[in-house]
Design a protein around this motif. Structure first.
Motif, mmCIF file in Angstrom:
data_model
loop_
_atom_site.group_PDB
_atom_site.id
_atom_site.type_symbol
_atom_site.label_atom_id
_atom_site.label_comp_id
_atom_site.label_asym_id
_atom_site.label_seq_id
_atom_site.Cartn_x
_atom_site.Cartn_y
_atom_site.Cartn_z
ATOM 1 N N ARG B 2 -7.684 -55.431 -27.684
ATOM 2 C CA ARG B 2 -8.305 -54.340 -26.931
ATOM 3 C C ARG B 2 -8.140 -54.590 -25.449
ATOM 4 O O ARG B 2 -7.904 -55.703 -25.013
ATOM 5 C CB ARG B 2 -9.797 -54.254 -27.260
ATOM 6 N N ILE B 3 -8.271 -53.471 -24.738
ATOM 7 C CA ILE B 3 -8.064 -53.621 -23.297
ATOM 8 C C ILE B 3 -8.928 -52.637 -22.551
ATOM 9 O O ILE B 3 -9.105 -51.495 -22.968
ATOM 10 C CB ILE B 3 -6.572 -53.419 -22.956
ATOM 11 N N SER B 4 -9.547 -53.080 -21.450
ATOM 12 C CA SER B 4 -10.434 -52.209 -20.682
ATOM 13 C C SER B 4 -9.759 -51.843 -19.371
ATOM 14 O O SER B 4 -8.885 -52.571 -18.895
ATOM 15 C CB SER B 4 -11.751 -52.936 -20.388
ATOM 16 N N PRO B 5 -10.192 -50.726 -18.801
ATOM 17 C CA PRO B 5 -9.638 -50.320 -17.504
ATOM 18 C C PRO B 5 -9.785 -51.432 -16.464
ATOM 19 O O PRO B 5 -8.932 -51.593 -15.599
ATOM 20 C CB PRO B 5 -10.490 -49.100 -17.127
ATOM 21 N N LEU B 6 -10.876 -52.173 -16.595
ATOM 22 C CA LEU B 6 -11.115 -53.244 -15.626
ATOM 23 C C LEU B 6 -10.002 -54.283 -15.679
ATOM 24 O O LEU B 6 -9.487 -54.735 -14.660
ATOM 25 C CB LEU B 6 -12.464 -53.907 -15.939
ATOM 26 N N GLN B 7 -9.616 -54.632 -16.922
ATOM 27 C CA GLN B 7 -8.533 -55.617 -17.085
ATOM 28 C C GLN B 7 -7.222 -55.091 -16.518
ATOM 29 O O GLN B 7 -6.458 -55.828 -15.910
ATOM 30 C CB GLN B 7 -8.347 -55.936 -18.576
ATOM 31 N N VAL B 8 -6.983 -53.784 -16.761
ATOM 32 C CA VAL B 8 -5.751 -53.190 -16.230
ATOM 33 C C VAL B 8 -5.751 -53.249 -14.710
ATOM 34 O O VAL B 8 -4.755 -53.605 -14.072
ATOM 35 C CB VAL B 8 -5.598 -51.729 -16.713
ATOM 36 N N ARG B 190 1.446 -59.816 -22.580
ATOM 37 C CA ARG B 190 0.444 -59.429 -21.571
ATOM 38 C C ARG B 190 0.232 -57.912 -21.612
ATOM 39 O O ARG B 190 0.774 -57.170 -20.806
ATOM 40 C CB ARG B 190 0.934 -59.837 -20.182
ATOM 41 N N LEU B 191 -0.576 -57.470 -22.606
ATOM 42 C CA LEU B 191 -0.799 -56.031 -22.733
ATOM 43 C C LEU B 191 -1.372 -55.439 -21.449
ATOM 44 O O LEU B 191 -1.009 -54.324 -21.040
ATOM 45 C CB LEU B 191 -1.748 -55.760 -23.911
ATOM 46 N N ASP B 192 -2.258 -56.167 -20.779
ATOM 47 C CA ASP B 192 -2.863 -55.630 -19.553
ATOM 48 C C ASP B 192 -1.797 -55.344 -18.500
ATOM 49 O O ASP B 192 -1.809 -54.300 -17.855
ATOM 50 C CB ASP B 192 -3.922 -56.592 -18.994
ATOM 51 N N ALA B 193 -0.822 -56.237 -18.400
ATOM 52 C CA ALA B 193 0.239 -56.031 -17.415
ATOM 53 C C ALA B 193 1.167 -54.883 -17.838
ATOM 54 O O ALA B 193 1.665 -54.129 -17.004
ATOM 55 C CB ALA B 193 1.033 -57.308 -17.215
ATOM 56 N N VAL B 194 1.383 -54.762 -19.166
ATOM 57 C CA VAL B 194 2.203 -53.648 -19.653
ATOM 58 C C VAL B 194 1.562 -52.329 -19.236
ATOM 59 O O VAL B 194 2.213 -51.441 -18.673
ATOM 60 C CB VAL B 194 2.354 -53.696 -21.195
ATOM 61 N N VAL B 195 0.252 -52.208 -19.514
ATOM 62 C CA VAL B 195 -0.432 -50.954 -19.183
ATOM 63 C C VAL B 195 -0.448 -50.744 -17.670
ATOM 64 O O VAL B 195 -0.238 -49.630 -17.177
ATOM 65 C CB VAL B 195 -1.872 -50.951 -19.758
ATOM 66 N N ALA B 196 -0.649 -51.818 -16.906
ATOM 67 C CA ALA B 196 -0.637 -51.681 -15.446
ATOM 68 C C ALA B 196 0.729 -51.181 -14.979
ATOM 69 O O ALA B 196 0.825 -50.336 -14.072
ATOM 70 C CB ALA B 196 -0.971 -53.013 -14.786
ATOM 71 N N GLY B 197 1.795 -51.681 -15.619
ATOM 72 C CA GLY B 197 3.141 -51.210 -15.273
ATOM 73 C C GLY B 197 3.307 -49.739 -15.608
ATOM 74 O O GLY B 197 3.898 -48.968 -14.845
#
Ligand SMILES: Nc1ncnc2c1ncn2[C@@H]1O[C@H](COP(=O)(O)OP(=O)(O)O)[C@@H](O)[C@H]1O
Ligand SMILES: [Mg+2]
Lengths: 270, 223
Positions: B2-8, B190-197
């Motif tokens: 799971r991933i939160s906006p904060l992590q992104v 790194r799902l958070d980095a994927v979503v940030a990208g």
């Protein structure tokens, strides 16, 4: 310089595409317009008026016959003519001034002279404050003026007008008719003015030509020997209107001319 | 996972400050990607507009080329990757080619329909005033086709930008590129980095759209 226009034995046939029948639109049409005269051409809708103007302007080849401007074959040496079409055909991406300039621009007249002459023309038309506006920002009557100004600026030998006022309401229409006639009295262009409005034809022209239904040819030539400005409701006008309508109705088999005259008498007056 | 906006958000900051791989910062990734997209779109405009004009003006050219265009058009850019690498090698050239493929067809079709949509009476007006073929092209067909042509460029730019990640599948030489960065992040789980990208790509796309919109509104102010 205004030139004379003569059309000899002109025919135009559109070959229908695929399974359509060929359409004979003009057949043996003849007319002569002396230089500096204002001639109105009246015909019912679909009789071939636009086609005739397009052939004269060199936009369509004639099937047979010839068009002569000042005695010279117009199809051999294309000469620019002034044309005001039914749809005006103003370039929407050009301002009023740029539209009016177009003819001189195509003749490679230098920018400064061009601009000056165009501005002068706009002044004649009372449009000097609208030069920077785009066509869509203008009223119908103003757009009409722009189209006429654009056609006149290169001083064409011949001005062809295709029902230019038919889309306007009565008031604007009669105002523009007066404007056009005042302008013509000063300039004395050779004008072929096409209309299906009988009153308009008589108010404006020196001569009214009536053409038949398709295939079109001239069936009546009616001189209008009245001074300008003309009284639309006067007795001479009424008589002329009766005569033009009668000729026009004869072009339509099975119609009674008299009834049409009466029902039309209540039409728009300026 | 799971991933939160904060992590992104945190990943986004990390991408900007530290970079991924470390030292390779997000703005540089963006810049490299933008340069490829710009080159691809520019190429598509340079080749697509003339082709579209020719297609729009001539029934013969249209009948000859349209089947070929309709045949190539539905092939997704991703499918071209191997051919692109064989033809243009790893890196910039292949990426530009794939982006070009994405942008080319909307531009061709937009220009073509633009020319065909020009009112023939406008052409007649210029002819009666003494205009020749060149005048008709420069003063009527081109400006008349402009709205549709610009829409084609806008759609093409959007698709080109969308093709970016696929384009950078062909690999990057200098280690820069948003698509490449996302793939690196994926390999590192790194799902958070994927979503940030992804967010980065979306934001740049939005900015491009906005810029083109401004330019178009000025160019088409007569409408
Ligand atoms: N390009 C064309 N192809 C075939 N028929 C045409 C074409 N242009 C006009 N016509 C035919 O010629 C006739 C006269 O048309 P037009 O000249 O527009 O008449 P008007 O201007 O008097 O209303 C119409 O019946 C129309 O069907
Ligand atoms: Mg007509």
């Amino acid at each position: 310089m205004p030139a004379s226009l003569s059309v000899y034995n002109l025919s135009k046939v559109y070959l229908g595409s695929n399974n359509q029948d060929p359409q004979v639109v003009l057949k043996g049409l003849e007319l002569v317009i002396p230089a500096g005269t204002f001639v109105a051409l009246v015909g019912l809708n679909g009789s071939g008026k636009t086609t005739l103007l397009r052939v004269i302007a060199g936009l369509e080849p004639a099937t047979s016959g010839e068009v002569r401007i000042n005695g010279e074959r117009a199809d051999l040496l294309r000469r620019p003519v002034g044309m005001v079409s039914q749809e005006l055909a103003l370039l929407p991406w050009r301002t009023v001034l740029e539209n009016v300039e177009l003819g001189l621009e195509l003749q490679a007249v230098k920018g400064k002279e061009r601009r000056e002459r165009a501005m002068n023309m706009l002044r004649v038309f009372g449009l000097e404050d609208c030069g920077h506006r785009y066509p869509r920002e203008l009223s119908g009557g103003m757009r009409q003026k722009v189209a006429i100004a654009r056609a006149l600026l290169p001083e064409p030998e011949l001005l062809l007008m295709d029902e230019p006022f038919s889309a306007l309401d009565c008031q604007v229409k009669s105002r523009l008719q007066h404007f056009l006639i005042d302008l013509w009295i000063q300039r004395r262009d050779t004008v072929l003015f096409v209309t299906h409005d009988v009153e308009e034809a008589i108010v404006l022209s020196d001569t009214v030509l009536v053409i038949s239904q398709k295939p079109a040819r001239v069936v009546d030539v009616i001189p209008v020997n009245l001074p300008h400005p003309r009284d639309r409701t006067g007795i001479p006008m009424t008589g002329l209107r009766r005569r033009v309508l009668a000729s026009l109705m004869l072009t339509r088999p099975g119609e009674k001319p008299a009834g049409f005259v009466r029902s039309n008498a209540a039409g728009c007056r300026g | 996972m799971r991933i939160s906006p904060l992590q992104v958000g945190a990943a986004f900051w990390e991408l900007c400050a530290v970079g991924l791989p470390p030292g390779y910062l997000l703005p540089m990734h963006t810049l490299y990607s933008l340069s490829k997209v710009l080159a691809g779109v520019l190429l598509a405009v340079l080749l697509g507009c003339p082709l579209g004009l020719a297609l729009g003006a001539s029934r013969g050219i249209q009948m000859a080329l349209m089947p070929l265009i309709d045949f190539i058009r539905p092939i997704p850019p991703l499918a071209w990757i191997l051919l692109a690498i064989i033809w243009f090698g790893i890196g910039f050239g292949s990426a530009v080619f794939l982006i070009f493929l994405g942008a080319f067809f909307p531009i061709v079709l937009g220009t073509c329909s633009g020319v065909r949509g020009v009112d023939p009476l406008l052409v007649d007006a210029v002819r009666t005033l003494g205009g020749n073929r060149r005048d008709i092209w420069l003063k009527v067909l081109l400006p008349g086709a402009m709205p549709s042509l610009l829409t084609g460029i806008k759609v093409g730019t959007g698709i080109g930008w969308m093709t970016l990640v696929a384009a950078e599948f062909t690999g990057v030489r200098q280690g820069y590129g948003l698509g490449y960065m996302i793939m690196s992040a994926r390999d590192l789980q790194r799902l958070d980095a994927v979503v940030a990208g992804m967010v980065g790509i979306g934001m740049v796309g939005l900015a491009l759209e906005w810029m083109l919109g401004r330019i178009y509104r000025w160019l088409l102010r007569w409408q």
